[in-house]
Every structure is written in C-alpha cells, then in structure tokens.
Design a protein around this motif. Structure first.
Motif, PDB file in Angstrom:
ATOM      1  N   HIS A  90      42.775  25.647  44.067  1.00  0.00           N
ATOM      2  CA  HIS A  90      41.322  25.447  43.968  1.00  0.00           C
ATOM      3  C   HIS A  90      40.554  26.394  44.889  1.00  0.00           C
ATOM      4  CE1 HIS A  90      42.754  22.921  47.280  1.00  0.00           C
ATOM      5  NE2 HIS A  90      41.545  23.068  47.819  1.00  0.00           N
ATOM      6  N   HIS A  91      41.272  27.102  45.783  1.00  0.00           N
ATOM      7  CA  HIS A  91      40.604  28.029  46.688  1.00  0.00           C
ATOM      8  C   HIS A  91      40.227  29.345  46.025  1.00  0.00           C
ATOM      9  CE1 HIS A  91      40.899  25.616  50.279  1.00  0.00           C
ATOM     10  NE2 HIS A  91      42.206  25.486  50.136  1.00  0.00           N
ATOM     11  N   PHE A  92      40.718  29.584  44.820  1.00  0.00           N
ATOM     12  CA  PHE A  92      40.302  30.792  44.120  1.00  0.00           C
ATOM     13  C   PHE A  92      38.805  30.716  43.834  1.00  0.00           C
ATOM     14  CE2 PHE A  92      44.756  31.591  42.424  1.00  0.00           C
ATOM     15  CZ  PHE A  92      44.884  32.824  43.054  1.00  0.00           C
ATOM     16  N   PRO A  93      38.033  31.744  44.182  1.00  0.00           N
ATOM     17  CA  PRO A  93      36.618  31.759  43.805  1.00  0.00           C
ATOM     18  C   PRO A  93      36.490  31.630  42.288  1.00  0.00           C
ATOM     19  CG  PRO A  93      37.073  33.493  45.392  1.00  0.00           C
ATOM     20  CD  PRO A  93      38.406  32.937  44.973  1.00  0.00           C
ATOM     21  N   PRO A  94      35.567  30.811  41.802  1.00  0.00           N
ATOM     22  CA  PRO A  94      35.503  30.529  40.368  1.00  0.00           C
ATOM     23  C   PRO A  94      35.114  31.722  39.501  1.00  0.00           C
ATOM     24  CG  PRO A  94      33.618  29.580  41.522  1.00  0.00           C
ATOM     25  CD  PRO A  94      34.554  30.084  42.579  1.00  0.00           C
ATOM     26  N   SER A  95      34.176  32.544  39.946  1.00  0.00           N
ATOM     27  CA  SER A  95      33.701  33.619  39.066  1.00  0.00           C
ATOM     28  C   SER A  95      33.103  34.764  39.879  1.00  0.00           C
ATOM     29  CB  SER A  95      32.649  33.086  38.083  1.00  0.00           C
ATOM     30  OG  SER A  95      31.568  32.510  38.798  1.00  0.00           O
ATOM     31  N   GLN A  96      33.959  35.539  40.507  1.00  0.00           N
ATOM     32  CA  GLN A  96      33.516  36.724  41.221  1.00  0.00           C
ATOM     33  C   GLN A  96      34.726  37.593  41.536  1.00  0.00           C
ATOM     34  OE1 GLN A  96      32.685  34.298  45.136  1.00  0.00           O
ATOM     35  NE2 GLN A  96      32.801  36.474  45.678  1.00  0.00           N
ATOM     36  N   PRO A  97      34.533  38.868  41.800  1.00  0.00           N
ATOM     37  CA  PRO A  97      35.652  39.725  42.189  1.00  0.00           C
ATOM     38  C   PRO A  97      36.164  39.335  43.576  1.00  0.00           C
ATOM     39  CG  PRO A  97      33.758  41.025  41.451  1.00  0.00           C
ATOM     40  CD  PRO A  97      33.278  39.617  41.664  1.00  0.00           C
ATOM     41  N   TYR A  98      37.458  39.562  43.818  1.00  0.00           N
ATOM     42  CA  TYR A  98      38.042  39.331  45.133  1.00  0.00           C
ATOM     43  C   TYR A  98      39.372  40.060  45.227  1.00  0.00           C
ATOM     44  CZ  TYR A  98      40.023  35.514  42.307  1.00  0.00           C
ATOM     45  OH  TYR A  98      40.602  34.780  41.301  1.00  0.00           O
ATOM     46  N   VAL A  99      39.909  40.112  46.425  1.00  0.00           N
ATOM     47  CA  VAL A  99      41.195  40.765  46.673  1.00  0.00           C
ATOM     48  C   VAL A  99      42.205  39.698  47.077  1.00  0.00           C
ATOM     49  CG1 VAL A  99      42.459  42.428  48.091  1.00  0.00           C
ATOM     50  CG2 VAL A  99      40.111  42.925  47.393  1.00  0.00           C
ATOM     51  N   VAL A 100      43.310  39.621  46.361  1.00  0.00           N
ATOM     52  CA  VAL A 100      44.398  38.709  46.700  1.00  0.00           C
ATOM     53  C   VAL A 100      45.411  39.477  47.550  1.00  0.00           C
ATOM     54  CG1 VAL A 100      46.267  37.273  45.808  1.00  0.00           C
ATOM     55  CG2 VAL A 100      44.113  37.418  44.555  1.00  0.00           C
ATOM     56  N   VAL A 101      45.782  38.914  48.679  1.00  0.00           N
ATOM     57  CA  VAL A 101      46.841  39.519  49.498  1.00  0.00           C
ATOM     58  C   VAL A 101      47.997  38.531  49.591  1.00  0.00           C
ATOM     59  CG1 VAL A 101      45.298  41.001  50.816  1.00  0.00           C
ATOM     60  CG2 VAL A 101      45.785  38.720  51.652  1.00  0.00           C
ATOM     61  N   SER A 102      49.213  39.044  49.479  1.00  0.00           N
ATOM     62  CA  SER A 102      50.387  38.179  49.440  1.00  0.00           C
ATOM     63  C   SER A 102      51.553  38.835  50.154  1.00  0.00           C
ATOM     64  CB  SER A 102      50.767  37.885  47.986  1.00  0.00           C
ATOM     65  OG  SER A 102      52.005  37.215  47.901  1.00  0.00           O
ATOM     66  N   ASN A 103      52.426  38.010  50.738  1.00  0.00           N
ATOM     67  CA  ASN A 103      53.659  38.548  51.308  1.00  0.00           C
ATOM     68  C   ASN A 103      54.594  39.018  50.196  1.00  0.00           C
ATOM     69  OD1 ASN A 103      53.836  35.732  50.650  1.00  0.00           O
ATOM     70  ND2 ASN A 103      55.736  35.573  51.796  1.00  0.00           N
ATOM     71  N   HIS A 104      55.505  39.909  50.543  1.00  0.00           N
ATOM     72  CA  HIS A 104      56.340  40.584  49.537  1.00  0.00           C
ATOM     73  C   HIS A 104      57.798  40.498  49.977  1.00  0.00           C
ATOM     74  CE1 HIS A 104      57.312  42.983  46.235  1.00  0.00           C
ATOM     75  NE2 HIS A 104      57.014  44.194  46.673  1.00  0.00           N
ATOM     76  N   GLN A 200      34.860  47.587  51.623  1.00  0.00           N
ATOM     77  CA  GLN A 200      34.097  48.547  50.847  1.00  0.00           C
ATOM     78  C   GLN A 200      33.392  47.879  49.669  1.00  0.00           C
ATOM     79  OE1 GLN A 200      36.361  51.998  49.847  1.00  0.00           O
ATOM     80  NE2 GLN A 200      34.725  52.964  48.666  1.00  0.00           N
ATOM     81  N   ALA A 201      34.085  46.941  49.014  1.00  0.00           N
ATOM     82  CA  ALA A 201      33.495  46.255  47.861  1.00  0.00           C
ATOM     83  C   ALA A 201      32.706  45.017  48.270  1.00  0.00           C
ATOM     84  CB  ALA A 201      34.594  45.870  46.877  1.00  0.00           C
ATOM     85  N   GLN A 202      32.832  44.610  49.561  1.00  0.00           N
ATOM     86  CA  GLN A 202      32.160  43.408  50.063  1.00  0.00           C
ATOM     87  C   GLN A 202      32.509  42.179  49.214  1.00  0.00           C
ATOM     88  OE1 GLN A 202      29.775  42.961  53.051  1.00  0.00           O
ATOM     89  NE2 GLN A 202      31.466  44.387  53.306  1.00  0.00           N
ATOM     90  N   VAL A 203      33.812  41.947  49.073  1.00  0.00           N
ATOM     91  CA  VAL A 203      34.305  40.808  48.300  1.00  0.00           C
ATOM     92  C   VAL A 203      35.236  39.981  49.170  1.00  0.00           C
ATOM     93  CG1 VAL A 203      34.097  42.037  46.103  1.00  0.00           C
ATOM     94  CG2 VAL A 203      36.247  42.155  47.382  1.00  0.00           C
ATOM     95  N   PRO A 204      35.451  38.701  48.812  1.00  0.00           N
ATOM     96  CA  PRO A 204      36.340  37.846  49.608  1.00  0.00           C
ATOM     97  C   PRO A 204      37.801  38.274  49.508  1.00  0.00           C
ATOM     98  CG  PRO A 204      34.934  36.544  48.148  1.00  0.00           C
ATOM     99  CD  PRO A 204      34.815  37.971  47.716  1.00  0.00           C
ATOM    100  N   ILE A 205      38.567  37.859  50.506  1.00  0.00           N
ATOM    101  CA  ILE A 205      40.025  38.004  50.491  1.00  0.00           C
ATOM    102  C   ILE A 205      40.629  36.622  50.289  1.00  0.00           C
ATOM    103  CG2 ILE A 205      42.065  38.487  51.896  1.00  0.00           C
ATOM    104  CD1 ILE A 205      40.564  40.732  53.213  1.00  0.00           C
ATOM    105  N   VAL A 206      41.569  36.518  49.366  1.00  0.00           N
ATOM    106  CA  VAL A 206      42.275  35.254  49.131  1.00  0.00           C
ATOM    107  C   VAL A 206      43.744  35.458  49.505  1.00  0.00           C
ATOM    108  CG1 VAL A 206      42.911  33.474  47.459  1.00  0.00           C
ATOM    109  CG2 VAL A 206      40.709  34.650  47.255  1.00  0.00           C
ATOM    110  N   PRO A 207      44.176  34.949  50.658  1.00  0.00           N
ATOM    111  CA  PRO A 207      45.593  35.099  51.049  1.00  0.00           C
ATOM    112  C   PRO A 207      46.481  34.110  50.288  1.00  0.00           C
ATOM    113  CG  PRO A 207      44.149  34.646  52.939  1.00  0.00           C
ATOM    114  CD  PRO A 207      43.390  34.317  51.703  1.00  0.00           C
TER     115      PRO A 207
END
Length: 244
Positions: A90-104, A200-207
């Motif tokens: 539910h933490h995903f923003p509902p309708s906007q661009p964002y950057v997802v960062v994840s461990n690999h 640069q894009a001024q968007v949220p980060i979702v870890p």
C-alpha cells in the motif's frame, strides 16, 4: 552417412545411462540439483521470452509490454515451490512517477520483482542483458532501460533522459542501487544514480527489501531448496537536495 548397427546400440546405452544418472544425481547430489534448477530457470525464461516477443512486437517498444512479461513469469515461483509474501504494497504512490530501489541478490530477484511490479514500471539493467538472446529482445520491447556501466558519461546521459521520461510519460523506474548482485546476504555500497535520478525528476523513492535467500539459496554452497520469501515496502520522499 548411415550409422553401423553397433553405433545405434552404443547410442541407446548412452541414452539409458543418461536417464539413469540424471535421477540419481538429482536425489543424491545437492550441487547437481542446484545446477539443474538454475539451468531450467534460465532456459525456461529464454523460452518464455520467445513466446512473448511476437506478442510484444505488435506494440513495438512500449512500457505496457512489461505487463505481458510479468503475466508470463508469475508462475515460475510455483515450479520451485517458493511462496512469496508481500508486505507494505500500500506504500506505492497511487498515481505518479517514482523510483523503486531494491537490494540485488541473484537472478531470482526477477521473481520478487514480478510479484510486486507496479504499472508502467521498468527496470534499469546493464547493457549486457540486451545481448542475452530472446530475453534481451523481450526486455527491449518491454521498455527496459539499458546502461553501460563502464562508460560513466553515457550512463549519466541515459539517466537524464530517464528523468524526463518519468515526468512526461508517467513511468516508474526500478533500480538496483548496489549495481551488481551480492550473494553474501549483506548489502554493497549504493551507487548514486538512482538518487540523482529521483532528485533530478523530483519524484519519491520507494525502497523495497527482499528478504535474504540464505535459508533456501546459496550460489557458493550450490544450494537451492524452497522456502517462504518476504518483501517489505516503505516509502520515503526526496526533499530536493542530495548530500554526498
């Protein structure tokens, strides 16, 4: 040229020997089981990519094709008896661009990614993947963004273009900030690209945190069994200034 009769007998014996050895290795050798599982995993993905290519080609290179790849890959976890449990979707923003960062951790991360991949979201991948046969072409058609990690200038240029795409085309981007797979259960130092992109894009980060695979998978020990696998999502926002 025809084979002489004795050659057919030898071939038949070799086939029977192979049919006997494979089950024996499967049940008696954990290392052999590991290689069999990984070989099938990679081979099956390449085969599914062959099926996906003509379907995706109808649209051409389009981020919406990622839905097709996701649909075709979701079943793989069942083949390996892996149950994925997602927490915090539910933490995903509902309708906007964002950057997802994840461990690999390994190529198995693909299973976790497909489990939670939001709409209009594509990963940033190393350019070498583009040449991975049918999988590379399928990824290209799905809009996957390829960067050459060895050429910093090109990577920065691609990131700048991605920042514009995030805003103008309502796209989400999935980044592995460690830059490479880490099989040790810890985390490597983060590369700056994902965070520069978000600023640069001024968007949220979702870890996104994928639980350690150590209980069921270890490349060094050649071990691959099955177990529950958790993912947790938390949201943070970029303020607009990045300290480094």
């Amino acid at each position: 040229m025809e084979l002489w009769p004795g050659a057919w007998t030898v071939l038949l014996l070799l086939l029977l020997l192979l049919l006997f050895l494979l089950p024996t290795l499967w049940f008696c050798s954990p290392s052999a089981k590991y290689f069999f599982k990984m070989a099938f995993y990679n081979g099956w993905i390449l085969f599914l990519a062959v099926l996906a290519i003509p379907v995706c080609a109808v649209r051409g290179r389009n981020v919406e094709n990622m839905k097709i790849l996701r649909l075709m890959l979701l079943h793989i976890k069942y083949l390996y008896g892996i149950r994925v449990e997602v927490r915090g979707a539910h933490h995903f923003p509902p309708s906007q661009p964002y950057v997802v960062v994840s461990n690999h951790q390994s190529s198995l991360d693909l299973l976790g990614m497909m489990e939670v991949l939001p709409g209009r979201c594509v990963p940033i991948a190393k350019r070498e993947l583009l040449w991975a046969g049918s999988a590379g072409l399928a990824c290209w058609l799905a809009g996957v963004i390829f960067i050459d990690r060895k050429r910093t200038g090109d990577a920065i240029s691609v990131m700048s273009e991605v920042a514009q795409t995030l805003l103008t085309q309502d796209v989400r981007v999935w980044v592995f900030p460690e830059g490479t797979r880490n099989h040790n259960g810890s985390m490597l130092p983060f590369k700056r690209g994902a965070f520069h992109l978000a600023v640069q894009a001024q968007v949220p980060i979702v870890p996104i945190v994928m639980s350690s695979y150590q209980d069921f998978y270890c490349k060094k020990e050649r071990r691959f069994t099955s177990v529950l696998w958790l993912q947790e999502l938390h949201q943070s926002h970029v303020i607009g200034v990045l300290a480094y």
